[in-house]
Enzyme design. Sequence first.
Site, short mmCIF file in Angstrom:
data_model
loop_
_atom_site.label_atom_id
_atom_site.label_comp_id
_atom_site.label_asym_id
_atom_site.label_seq_id
_atom_site.Cartn_x
_atom_site.Cartn_y
_atom_site.Cartn_z
N ALA A 186 -0.11 -63.09 -21.94
CA ALA A 186 0.07 -62.64 -23.44
C ALA A 186 0.42 -61.06 -23.47
CB ALA A 186 -1.08 -63.23 -23.99
N CYS A 187 1.31 -60.81 -24.44
CA CYS A 187 1.48 -59.22 -24.26
C CYS A 187 1.65 -58.94 -26.02
CB CYS A 187 2.83 -58.89 -23.88
SG CYS A 187 4.37 -59.81 -24.56
N SER A 188 1.70 -57.71 -26.41
CA SER A 188 1.62 -57.54 -27.73
C SER A 188 2.66 -58.18 -28.55
CB SER A 188 1.64 -56.17 -27.85
OG SER A 188 2.68 -55.49 -27.36
N GLY A 195 4.88 -60.60 -27.62
CA GLY A 195 4.76 -61.99 -27.31
C GLY A 195 6.13 -62.57 -27.25
N THR A 247 5.40 -61.62 -21.96
CA THR A 247 4.50 -62.65 -21.76
C THR A 247 5.37 -63.72 -20.63
OG1 THR A 247 3.69 -62.48 -23.86
CG2 THR A 247 3.60 -64.64 -22.94
#
Lengths: 154, 488
Positions: B11-13, B15, B19
């Site tokens: 998951a990343c900020s 998305g 991700t």
Amino acid sequence: MMDNMFSLDNITFNSDATTKDEALKFIGHFAQEREIVKSEKAFYKGLKKREKEVTTGFKDGIAIPHCKNKTVLNPSVMVVKFTNPIEWESMDGKPVKLAFSLAIPEGENQQHLKVLSTISRALIDDAFTSAILNTNDKEEIYNLIKEKIVMEDN
Amino acid sequence: MTNKKIVGVTACSAGIAHTYMAAESLEKAGEEKGYDIKIETQGSIGVENALTQEEIEQADVVILAVEINIDMSRFFGKRVLRVRASEAMKNAQGVIETALEKAEPYGEKGTKAGGVKMGKTEEGGFFQHIMAGISYMIPMVIASGLILAIANVAAFQRDAAGRIVNWGFDDSTIFGELMSNLFSVGQVGFTLMIPLFAGFVANSIAGKPAIAAAMIGAYIANDAEMLGADAGGGFLAAILVAFLVGYLVRLLKKIPYPKLIQPIVPIMLIPLVSTLFISIIVIYVLGNPIAGLMSSLYEGLTVLSENYAAAPVIIGVVIGAMVGFDLGGPVNKTALIFGTAVFTDTVTKYGIEGANFVPQTATQAAISVAPLGIWLASIIFKKKFSATEKVSANSAFGMGIVGVTEGAIPFAAQDPVRMIPAFVAGSAVAGGLATGLGTKFYGGIGSPLGTFIGYIEQPIPFVTWIFSVMTGVLVTALIIGFTKKRVD
């Protein structure tokens, strides 16, 4: 689905940017030109903000500047090949030669996002990225990307 | 190394890109290695390729390549490695290998989850490790302590008049022999208890590779003969050894070993190096101070006893305090040895009429104070003792009542800052009262019962002795009661 997100005209080789900031400005400008975004400034700011969180410089000369912003009109993929190598704080420290830029509107539907995630995943495939980096033929780039997405879709 | 099961979440900020790139990288790297890998993505699309609880349970390790906080409750108790999404993109192979080798169980005290530490933070370190050691030591203390206590009662040989004439086992009878054997059994337990404690404290600090060195080190530190001292270092030395070993092993684990020797690092290299290190330290560094401490204490006591022969209460207080200090360690043993030595010396020189009873009386009055004080505190201040502590306190009573001071060790090790002053104060009071009131301890057990099982000359028969010891016990219990925290 793919067709309204990505077309041959979304590929450009005409950037003489020399810095990351110039590159992002160029992408903003290009996006407005292609009528992907309403305001190039807003899109540029969005891209910049995303870079601040964490660099989108990947490896082997590729970056994926992207953002989700309400200025985006149509979810789109753009491919920009730079004439100058650009310092992008990439993972392997190599300068960036090619940007895959993803533009996502607020509240976008699942299918568009799915396509974008497929492109992101495709970048892990070395054969795919080196084929794109090693050609100066827009058509070939277009076909490579399209092929990948259709393949992943099935 | 095939068929390892790996699950993960990316998951990343935003998305959008990282991700999926991280997920793809991990999947690809895992498959190349022949691992069974499944990565859940939490991006702008929502959760895709979701992990089932069953998959999580079966996984060897969980990799979280996340830059935002995600729900961690699913991974409770699993070995989890958390990295940045970009790290998984850059070096997925490395992340997987690190995860397989070094991921730590999630949810244990001290685990970091998104910058938030789980469990107790402030008291974490030191006491958490000590507590771990104690929990392994208690069953041994109780089993061996009670066996020793049983045997101890039978060790007093009486003459026809019922007076204690000798301490020891009458091996000529079957009963005497059995008791003698039981006494040895109990002593084995007491010998093992110190290394066992140190081993599990070190285990709590640095895991299995630390156990060998800590046990061997603590054994040596408690073995008078190997140290060249008159007594071993007791539980305080064991704590020192356990922490030295624990943190040494932690350091040793951080060294980047060549891949070739990695498999033998935890089973051979670290145990060997740390055991050599701690043994040398204990024998050459710890032994002398203990021997030195004992001889200087001994000399101090001699000076005290020569100069203040007229004030037995002073000697009684000092000796009592020493007995309560380290419960079988060098300070305690010095006092006991001194007491016996002074008694036997003066008896040989001046006969029983001129014998100096003071130091010995003080040691015997003080010896049961710590375990009995703990027990009394657990009766008076019920809310301040946990269920486990109450069991330990009851067994401390069993030991204390027959003069086995070691029954208090688990409490002293667990909470030295509160317990040791309480033990010292109570023991000093008991020692000072007994000697100050003119009691003479000839033989028997060092507990309130000594007045019945033993021979003690005192101003008011029975009462003076019981009063002296029990006042000390009460002092210890009250100090514990007022300082110990409530158990929630």
